[in-house]
Structure formats: C-alpha cells, structure tokens
Design an enzyme around this catalytic site. Structure first.
Site, PDB file in Angstrom:
ATOM      1  N   LEU A 158     -12.950  55.710 -84.698  1.00 24.14           N
ATOM      2  CA  LEU A 158     -12.142  56.869 -84.261  1.00 24.14           C
ATOM      3  C   LEU A 158     -11.090  56.253 -83.387  1.00 24.14           C
ATOM      4  O   LEU A 158     -11.176  55.268 -82.903  1.00 24.14           O
ATOM      5  CB  LEU A 158     -13.032  57.657 -83.486  1.00 24.14           C
ATOM      6  CG  LEU A 158     -14.176  58.598 -84.097  1.00 24.14           C
ATOM      7  CD1 LEU A 158     -14.774  59.354 -83.051  1.00 24.14           C
ATOM      8  CD2 LEU A 158     -13.778  59.387 -85.106  1.00 24.14           C
ATOM      9  N   ASP A 159      -9.969  57.010 -83.479  1.00 29.94           N
ATOM     10  CA  ASP A 159      -8.713  56.652 -82.481  1.00 29.94           C
ATOM     11  C   ASP A 159      -9.428  56.568 -81.070  1.00 29.94           C
ATOM     12  O   ASP A 159     -10.318  57.247 -80.843  1.00 29.94           O
ATOM     13  CB  ASP A 159      -7.648  57.743 -82.620  1.00 29.94           C
ATOM     14  CG  ASP A 159      -6.977  57.544 -83.921  1.00 29.94           C
ATOM     15  OD1 ASP A 159      -7.020  56.679 -84.521  1.00 29.94           O
ATOM     16  OD2 ASP A 159      -6.133  58.608 -84.022  1.00 29.94           O
ATOM     17  N   MET A 160      -8.826  55.645 -80.250  1.00 31.04           N
ATOM     18  CA  MET A 160      -9.352  55.496 -78.988  1.00 31.04           C
ATOM     19  C   MET A 160      -9.206  56.937 -78.167  1.00 31.04           C
ATOM     20  O   MET A 160     -10.325  57.057 -77.447  1.00 31.04           O
ATOM     21  CB  MET A 160      -8.440  54.470 -78.252  1.00 31.04           C
ATOM     22  CG  MET A 160      -8.580  54.145 -76.762  1.00 31.04           C
ATOM     23  SD  MET A 160      -7.573  52.929 -76.065  1.00 31.04           S
ATOM     24  CE  MET A 160      -8.095  52.860 -74.458  1.00 31.04           C
ATOM     25  N   ALA A 161      -8.146  57.567 -78.470  1.00 33.86           N
ATOM     26  CA  ALA A 161      -8.221  59.083 -77.752  1.00 33.86           C
ATOM     27  C   ALA A 161      -9.128  60.033 -78.171  1.00 33.86           C
ATOM     28  O   ALA A 161      -9.341  61.012 -77.646  1.00 33.86           O
ATOM     29  CB  ALA A 161      -6.704  59.465 -77.881  1.00 33.86           C
ATOM     30  N   THR A 162      -9.664  59.920 -79.344  1.00 31.93           N
ATOM     31  CA  THR A 162     -10.561  60.855 -80.058  1.00 31.93           C
ATOM     32  C   THR A 162     -11.928  60.542 -79.705  1.00 31.93           C
ATOM     33  O   THR A 162     -12.420  59.448 -79.532  1.00 31.93           O
ATOM     34  CB  THR A 162     -10.441  61.046 -81.398  1.00 31.93           C
ATOM     35  OG1 THR A 162      -9.057  60.858 -81.542  1.00 31.93           O
ATOM     36  CG2 THR A 162     -11.230  62.082 -81.936  1.00 31.93           C
TER      37      THR A 162
END
Length: 559
Positions: free
Chosen positions: A406-410
């Site tokens: 997953l993206d870091m921000a997600t």
C-alpha cells in the site's frame, strides 16, 4: 528591465501580528506559511482583474491558454529590514516572457538582440532548406520512379528467367529426342546450335539486367544528389543545435545565499541526466535569483496553480504545489545553500511508536492493519516499515513476507506470508487478478453520479516523480470501479474497486478532471494536505494459500 510597477511589493494586509518563520520553506514538501498565503491571495486578486493577464485564462478570449500556469511568491526583507514579496510565473505567459510587476527570467532567451534568437534563426533557415529539398518535385518524382523501376525490374527479370528456363527445358527435350534419330555428325551440329541458343538466352538476360541496373543507378544518382545535401544539412543542424543548447545552459547562471554562482551544466553534472528543457524557467529559481542579485533576504515562498488543469497532469485552480523535482531539485539544491531551510519531512519517520494491529493470523499468513503514513517496505531514508516489523515478529518465517503493498499514506489491510509456498500461492492470485480488493475514500466534494468505471492510463511524471499523470500514448491502462456510500456536508464517501494496481491509481482517478474530478481529502500530491490521506484498504477476499477455501477480511476505516 525597468517597469513602472515596483517589483518589491508591500503587503496590503496588516502583518504586524504574524511571526516570521524560523527557517526558509523546504520547497519540495511544505505547507505555506501565513505570510506566503497572504501574498498569494493578494497576487490572485490581481490575476483575476489584471487586463493583461485575465484574457489568458478566459475561455471566451481568443488569447485563452487552454491550460493554467504556475505562479510563485517569495517573501523577502530588503536592506532596510522592511518585509515584502516578489512574484513570478513559470516559463512564458502566452507570448509574454516579461510582465510588469513580475521578476524577470534568470536569462532572457527571447531577447531580440540575444544569441538565442539569432542562432535560432540560423537553425530555422536550415530547417526550411531541408523541408524545401524534401518537398522538391524532382526529388519526389525520382523516389516515385525508383519504386516503379524496382518493381518493373523485378517483373522483367523474373519473366525473362522463366522464359530462359522454358527454352532450356525445350532444348533438353529436343536433345533427348534427336540423339536417337540423328547420326553422330548430325547430332553434333544440332547440339552446337542448341548451345548457341543457350548462350544467346544468357546474353539477353545479362543485357536486360544491365539495362535495369543502369536505369535504376541513374534514378538513385538523382535521389542521392538530394539526400547527400539533406544529410549534410541535418548534421550541420545537429551540431549547431547542440552548440546552441550548451551555450544556453552556460548562460543560465544561478546564485545562492553565499554568493556562489553555477551554470546549468555545472549543476546537472552531479546528476545522471542532462538539464531538461526549460530548466531554470520555473517561478522558484526566478524569485530566488532576483532576490540574490538585488540584495534581498529570502524568508519564505509558495507556488500555486492558476487556471485550467492540463489534460495529463492534475493541477487545481488556486491550489499550492511544491517545486518540481526533475527540473528544480538540482537547481534549488544549489540556490538554497547558505539559507537555513526547513527539514525535509520525508526524512522523518511518521510511523515511530505507531503499533501494528494483527487482524488475523494462522500458520501460513497474517492480516495486518497498516496505519496511514507507514511504509510497507523500507524506503531510501526510512527503514522502519511493515516488512521490518514483521521480520521481528516472525523471525523463523521464510520468504519475503510482504505479498503486496500500500502507498505510505494509505491505511488498511496487508497480507503477510509466513513461508515461501504461501507467498508464492498468494502472489500468484494477485498476478492473475483473483484477489478482490475494496477501498474506502472520503472525497473533498460532491461527486456527480452514484457509480461508474474510470479508465485513465497512467505513467510517472518524469519531471516530477513520484507524481503520476494521465497519458494515452505511453501510459499503462488503469481501471477503477467506484460507488457512492454516503454524501454528507459537501463530502462524498465512496468505495473503490481497483481492477488494476498502478501507482497512485485511486488518487489520480479520484482527482483528475476526466475521473471523478474530486480529490481524496488529505491528498498532498493531487489535492490539499490534511491530517491524513482519507484512503483505506478496508476489505480483501482471496483463497487460503493452503486449504484453497475463500477467505475474506474487513477492517473499518477511522474517518
């Protein structure tokens, strides 16, 4: 270039109660300081009313640009300690490279008396000559004739060879027939005549071949007379173009706060790439260069987009954006030396002391609820990640552990495989698109419609990594199904069902004008920064790597 409007702008608002920033803005990831926001608002008021500028952003104007422009403000102190700001725009504004009240370019390539215009005129002359030669009727007719001659030669030679073969077979049959009838003396005379016929046929084939070779050679000579000149002109154009580009790069010279000066070639020598086109023409380098040249002290800066979003990139009207990395990072890396600059927040570990929730585990795999701002795997600067935490939790596990990312921000569900066979079985399901994934997102606006399919191909923005852009020529196909869950207080909560798994796919599909045109709340790349990115992987369904039974897990979002 002298102007009637002062470049050093005094704030129209009362700023006496605003505390100055302790350090200069880190330009590649920031929230604008209050002074920068005030300066930007004052500039935006001017952009909305300036009679020279407004036609470029008015759809009903013949001067409409069809795409907006990045503008910047730089808060500075003059030598008397007075606070004010400068303004700039990236590149040119329509046909204008200079505009009253805005700082000039670092180097004015459009100066009519400058070398770029003069040398460019020489290149234009060469280009025109090449186009004239390529369009010359004699050249075009010769190329058409050559194609025709080659086809006719092939047909004529082929037909003649077939005729030679037929006659040869006839002579062979006659020879076999007459040998039994004629005397030795008569047969010798008869055979000598057949040999003469054979030699005559071969001679005629050679004559025909020579004829066509001569015809084709004459036509090629005409073609070569043009193409040799065109080749020489193209080589001359290449050499002059390279020399002009090098000369141009040498004239883009940038100062820093220490008074040190470097040109583009020198700056980009430390990178693996050549200076990109228009490097140095962005707003940020313009602003800093003018401040340094004229003895002003930089305090803070901000850049914002004004106007329509481009078709490929995501740029929202009046939204703030960081400086681009491809063109500006090496340049600003030099120009900011000697200034105290805010720390790069990307070097800080936002996951420090954040716990990882294990939603489920058995002998073969585990389900982790990854918090927002938490790396799935180690990054360049930050090692702490789900993968490293899982190595500590499962020291005897074999295989790479992480099945997908997953993206870091997600935030949301990640699958962890505890052994190589389980990892292989699970990853195979992802590759074959057998895993069903569902995301929840809170969008910053009211979405039109209740459900649909977004089909926008994506590729990385080479000038501004890691941003992605829509590209129908080179992008990889990317599809997302979506449906509305709830509308409340001007926000829309949706389910996303990604059919493909491209980088930033859901974020771009949400924000892009040809997608939902409504960014995810907290999207600092394609929308507006908030306390977090409101995107959560909340449900996943797949087959158990050992038993092959279908399993499903769901973790509710915290927004």
């Amino acid at each position: 270039m002298p102007t009637s409007k002062p470049l050093f702008r005094v704030f129209q608002s009362d700023i006496s109660a605003i505390e100055l920033p302790k350090k200069f803005t880190y330009p590649f990831y920031y929230e604008p300081h209050q002074l920068s926001i005030l300066a930007a608002k004052e500039l935006q008021e001017e952009l909305a009313t300036n009679p020279v500028i407004t036609p470029f952003f008015d759809k009903n104007s013949p001067n409409y640009l069809f795409s907006g422009k990045m503008f910047g403000v730089l808060i500075v102190k003059n030598k008397a300690g007075e606070l004010g700001y400068f303004t700039a725009f990236s590149g040119k504004l329509g046909p204008l490279s200079h505009l009253e009240g805005f700082v000039p370019a670092v180097f004015d390539i459009w100066d009519k008396e400058g070398f770029f215009i003069k040398d460019g005129a020489i290149l234009t002359t060469i280009n025109n000559r090449i186009e004239e030669l390529e369009a010359d009727s004699a050249y075009q007719e010769a190329k058409e004739l050559l194609v025709k001659q080659l086809k006719e030669e092939e047909t004529a030679i082929s037909d003649r060879k077939a005729e030679v073969k037929r006659l040869k077979n006839e002579r062979k049959a006659a020879r076999n027939e007459q040998i039994a009838i004629l005397s030795d003396e008569e047969f010798t005379a008869f055979n000598d005549d057949l040999i003469k016929q054979s030699l005559r046929d071969k001679h005629e084939l050679r004559v025909l071949t020579t004829y066509w070779q001569e015809q084709i050679a004459q036509t090629k000579e005409v073609i070569d007379s043009f193409e040799n000149v065109i080749k020489d002109l193209k080589e001359e154009r290449k050499q002059k173009s390279n020399a002009l580009q090098t000369k141009l790069f040498e004239h883009y010279r940038f100062l820093n706060n220490r008074g040190e000066q470097r040109d583009l070639l020198d700056i980009f020598e430390e990178t693996p790439i050549q200076p990109p086109a228009a490097a140095g023409d962005c707003a940020a380098p313009k602003l800093l260069q003018y401040a340094y040249l004229n003895g002003y002290s930089p305090i803070a800066m901000a850049e914002f987009w004004w106007g329509e979003s481009p078709k490929s990139e995501i740029r929202k009207h009046q939204h703030y954006y960081p400086a681009c990395r491809g063109k500006c990072e090496p340049i600003l890396g030099h120009m900011l030396q000697g200034l105290e600059v805010d720390d790069n927040p990307l070097l800080l570990n936002p996951a420090l002391n954040k716990p990882l929730e294990i939603v489920f585990e058995d002998e073969y795999f585990a389900i982790v609820n990854k918090p927002e701002e938490f790396l799935s795997v180690p990054g360049i600067f930050i090692h702490d990640s789900v993968q490293e935490r899982m190595k500590l939790r499962y020291p005897k596990a074999s295989g790479p552990l992480i099945v997908h990312r997953l993206d870091m921000a997600t935030s949301g569900i990640l699958i962890i495989a505890k052994d190589k066979d389980s990892h292989k079985a699970l990853q195979s399901q992802f590759i074959r698109k057998k895993v069903e994934k569902r995301y929840v997102a809170l969008l910053d606006g009211d979405v039109a419609g209740d459900e649909g399919l977004i089909d926008l191909p994506l590729r990385v923005d080479l000038d501004d990594r890691p941003r992605q852009m829509v590209c129908y020529e080179y992008g990889k196909y990317a599809q997302t199904r979506w449906e509305v869950i709830e509308r409340k207080e001007g926000k829309t909560k949706v389910y996303f069902y990604p059919i493909t798994g491209r980088t930033h796919q859901l974020r771009v599909h949400a924000s892009h004008p040809m997608g939902l045109n409504t960014p995810i709340i907290g999207d600092d790349l394609y929308g507006t920064k908030a306390n977090r990115l409101h995107l959560h992987a909340n449900k996943i369904t797949f087959k158990h790597p050992k038993t092959q039974e279908t399993v499903s897990f769901e973790v509710k979002e915290n927004f």
